[in-house]
Motif scaffolding. Structure first.
Motif, mmCIF file in Angstrom:
data_model
loop_
_atom_site.group_PDB
_atom_site.id
_atom_site.type_symbol
_atom_site.label_atom_id
_atom_site.label_comp_id
_atom_site.label_asym_id
_atom_site.label_seq_id
_atom_site.Cartn_x
_atom_site.Cartn_y
_atom_site.Cartn_z
ATOM 1 N N VAL A 255 12.496 -11.869 3.813
ATOM 2 C CA VAL A 255 12.446 -11.782 2.588
ATOM 3 C C VAL A 255 13.324 -10.392 2.738
ATOM 4 N N ALA A 256 12.963 -9.087 2.666
ATOM 5 C CA ALA A 256 13.090 -7.969 2.668
ATOM 6 C C ALA A 256 14.465 -7.533 3.157
ATOM 7 N N ALA A 257 15.114 -8.477 4.543
ATOM 8 C CA ALA A 257 16.192 -7.931 5.531
ATOM 9 C C ALA A 257 17.143 -8.392 5.393
ATOM 10 N N SER A 258 17.376 -9.753 4.613
ATOM 11 C CA SER A 258 18.092 -10.576 3.346
ATOM 12 C C SER A 258 18.473 -9.610 2.671
ATOM 13 N N LEU A 259 17.886 -8.784 2.566
ATOM 14 C CA LEU A 259 18.052 -7.381 0.746
ATOM 15 C C LEU A 259 19.084 -5.856 1.671
ATOM 16 N N SER A 260 17.904 -6.037 2.400
ATOM 17 C CA SER A 260 17.926 -4.223 2.508
ATOM 18 C C SER A 260 17.749 -3.895 4.667
ATOM 19 N N ALA A 261 19.158 -3.028 4.760
ATOM 20 C CA ALA A 261 18.738 -2.856 6.148
ATOM 21 C C ALA A 261 17.740 -1.680 6.182
ATOM 22 N N ASP A 262 16.926 -1.597 5.552
ATOM 23 C CA ASP A 262 16.049 -0.586 5.556
ATOM 24 C C ASP A 262 14.706 -1.016 4.849
ATOM 25 N N VAL A 263 14.160 -1.124 5.918
ATOM 26 C CA VAL A 263 12.709 -1.984 5.742
ATOM 27 C C VAL A 263 11.781 -1.758 6.899
ATOM 28 N N ARG A 264 10.757 -0.921 5.773
ATOM 29 C CA ARG A 264 8.854 -0.150 6.510
ATOM 30 C C ARG A 264 8.144 -0.743 6.211
ATOM 31 N N LEU A 265 7.833 -0.592 7.113
ATOM 32 C CA LEU A 265 5.840 -1.622 7.219
ATOM 33 C C LEU A 265 5.468 0.116 6.351
ATOM 34 N N VAL A 266 4.445 -0.191 5.666
ATOM 35 C CA VAL A 266 3.870 0.868 4.718
ATOM 36 C C VAL A 266 2.249 0.820 4.857
ATOM 37 N N ASN A 267 1.679 1.266 4.563
ATOM 38 C CA ASN A 267 0.201 0.804 4.146
ATOM 39 C C ASN A 267 -0.393 1.513 2.793
ATOM 40 N N SER A 268 -1.119 0.852 2.414
ATOM 41 C CA SER A 268 -1.813 1.217 0.434
ATOM 42 C C SER A 268 -1.649 2.496 1.130
ATOM 43 N N ALA A 269 -2.150 3.861 1.374
ATOM 44 C CA ALA A 269 -2.619 4.691 1.170
ATOM 45 C C ALA A 269 -1.441 5.423 1.386
ATOM 46 N N GLN A 270 -0.557 4.971 2.343
ATOM 47 C CA GLN A 270 0.560 5.711 2.582
ATOM 48 C C GLN A 270 1.582 5.687 1.228
ATOM 49 N N ARG A 271 1.932 3.993 0.856
ATOM 50 C CA ARG A 271 2.681 3.637 0.028
ATOM 51 C C ARG A 271 2.516 4.857 -1.691
ATOM 52 N N LEU A 272 1.143 5.225 -1.880
ATOM 53 C CA LEU A 272 0.233 5.683 -2.972
ATOM 54 C C LEU A 272 1.022 7.502 -3.413
ATOM 55 N N GLN A 273 1.145 7.500 -1.736
ATOM 56 C CA GLN A 273 1.356 8.901 -1.304
ATOM 57 C C GLN A 273 2.964 8.909 -1.517
ATOM 58 N N LEU A 274 3.623 8.451 -1.387
ATOM 59 C CA LEU A 274 4.818 7.927 -1.327
ATOM 60 C C LEU A 274 5.430 7.830 -3.018
ATOM 61 N N HIS A 275 4.954 7.054 -3.292
ATOM 62 C CA HIS A 275 5.190 6.825 -5.024
ATOM 63 C C HIS A 275 4.893 7.661 -5.714
ATOM 64 N N VAL A 276 3.280 9.083 -5.209
ATOM 65 C CA VAL A 276 3.666 9.849 -5.570
ATOM 66 C C VAL A 276 4.873 10.871 -5.359
ATOM 67 N N ALA A 277 5.599 10.927 -4.121
ATOM 68 C CA ALA A 277 6.598 11.976 -3.653
ATOM 69 C C ALA A 277 7.288 11.621 -5.458
ATOM 70 N N ALA A 278 8.054 10.004 -5.172
ATOM 71 C CA ALA A 278 9.067 9.292 -5.570
ATOM 72 C C ALA A 278 9.139 10.315 -6.954
ATOM 73 N N VAL A 279 7.763 9.401 -7.614
ATOM 74 C CA VAL A 279 7.707 10.621 -9.104
ATOM 75 C C VAL A 279 8.041 12.290 -9.114
#
Length: 269
Positions: free
Chosen positions: A147-171
């Motif tokens: 599903v993701a690849a049908s939308l984007s050319a940038d699909v990544r596996l990111v675990n929950s701990a990484q995603r939390l850090q990513l979300h903080v960085a995004a803020v």
């Protein structure tokens, strides 16, 4: 590429962009759920063939249920929703761990987090949006990856701990700078100066920060330890104590990040 039947839960900014994008990618977005019929109907109207409703217990069968609801609402939606047996259920939140699905063990939980800011009336170039995935099992992950690849050319596996850090960085990268730009615009307006006056500076700042490590290209009176200019700026903000306090805190943070910077009073931004 496989196409799936999808039910979208939520009618906010993410759902407003994600629903039509999924339909354009060839998936059958069957239904949009929201707490109000008006909001569900507004999103469904942008998706060919989609129905709309407010009953969580009467969701149609689908391969994938996407939860584009506020983080705090996810546990309540999971507890009440009538998902089809064997379907994958994925939330789209940045800071919510995969373990949120533990309370409903029969649900095949996953995450499809789009790393982007969404606003009404602004088009999204989905092929460039990083889509961050997580799932418990390989088959569920493969479905989400398709599903993701049908939308984007940038699909990544990111675990929950990484995603939390990513979300903080995004803020830090998105929400805070936007707020600071709002302060800048308000200060210009008070001085009777036009907002476009800062546009070249803003563009160069962003271009430079994308090309080099931002801390390494920091400029301004804080990194120069220009005490006289800092004092004048703080005095100019005396009528806005919250902004003045923020200015002081950011000055300290810049100086700490720059380490043992040499004081320099050059008149440059």
């Amino acid at each position: 590429m496989s196409h799936y039947t999808i039910v979208l839960l939520g009618a906010g900014r993410v759902a407003q962009h994600l629903g039509p994008a999924l339909a354009q990618a060839g998936h059958a977005v069957l239904h949009v759920w929201s707490r109000t019929q008006a909001s569900a109907g507004a999103v469904a109207a942008t998706i060919p063939g989609a129905t709309a409703g407010t009953d969580l217990r009467a969701l149609p069968p689908a391969d994938l249920y996407l939860l584009a609801v506020p983080d705090g609402a996810v546990p309540q939606v999971l507890a009440a929703a009538g998902f089809a047996p064997g379907a994958v259920v994925a939330h789209t939140a940045g800071a919510l761990p995969l373990s949120v699905f533990a309370a409903r063990a029969q649900v095949r939980g996953g995450v499809l987090y789009p790393l982007q800011t969404f606003s009404p009336g602004r088009a999204i170039e989905w092929r460039t949006v990083p889509l961050c995935l997580e799932a418990t099992t390989a088959p569920d992950l493969e479905l989400l990856r398709t599903v993701a690849a049908s939308l984007s050319a940038d699909v990544r596996l990111v675990n929950s701990a990484q995603r939390l850090q990513l979300h903080v960085a995004a803020v830090w990268a998105c929400n805070f700078p936007n707020h600071l730009l709002g302060i800048s615009r308000a200060l210009l307006a008070e001085a009777g100066l036009p907002w476009p006056l800062l546009h070249p500076l803003i563009r160069e700042t962003l271009d430079k920060a994308l090309a080099e490590p931002p801390f390494a290209v920091q400029t301004g009176p804080a990194v120069r330890h220009d005490a006289a200019t800092l004092a004048r700026h703080e005095a100019a903000l005396a009528g806005k104590p919250a902004w003045q306090a923020l200015y002081k805190d950011l000055t300290v943070s810049i100086q700490q990040a720059s380490g043992a910077a040499t004081p320099n009073n050059e008149g440059v931004v």
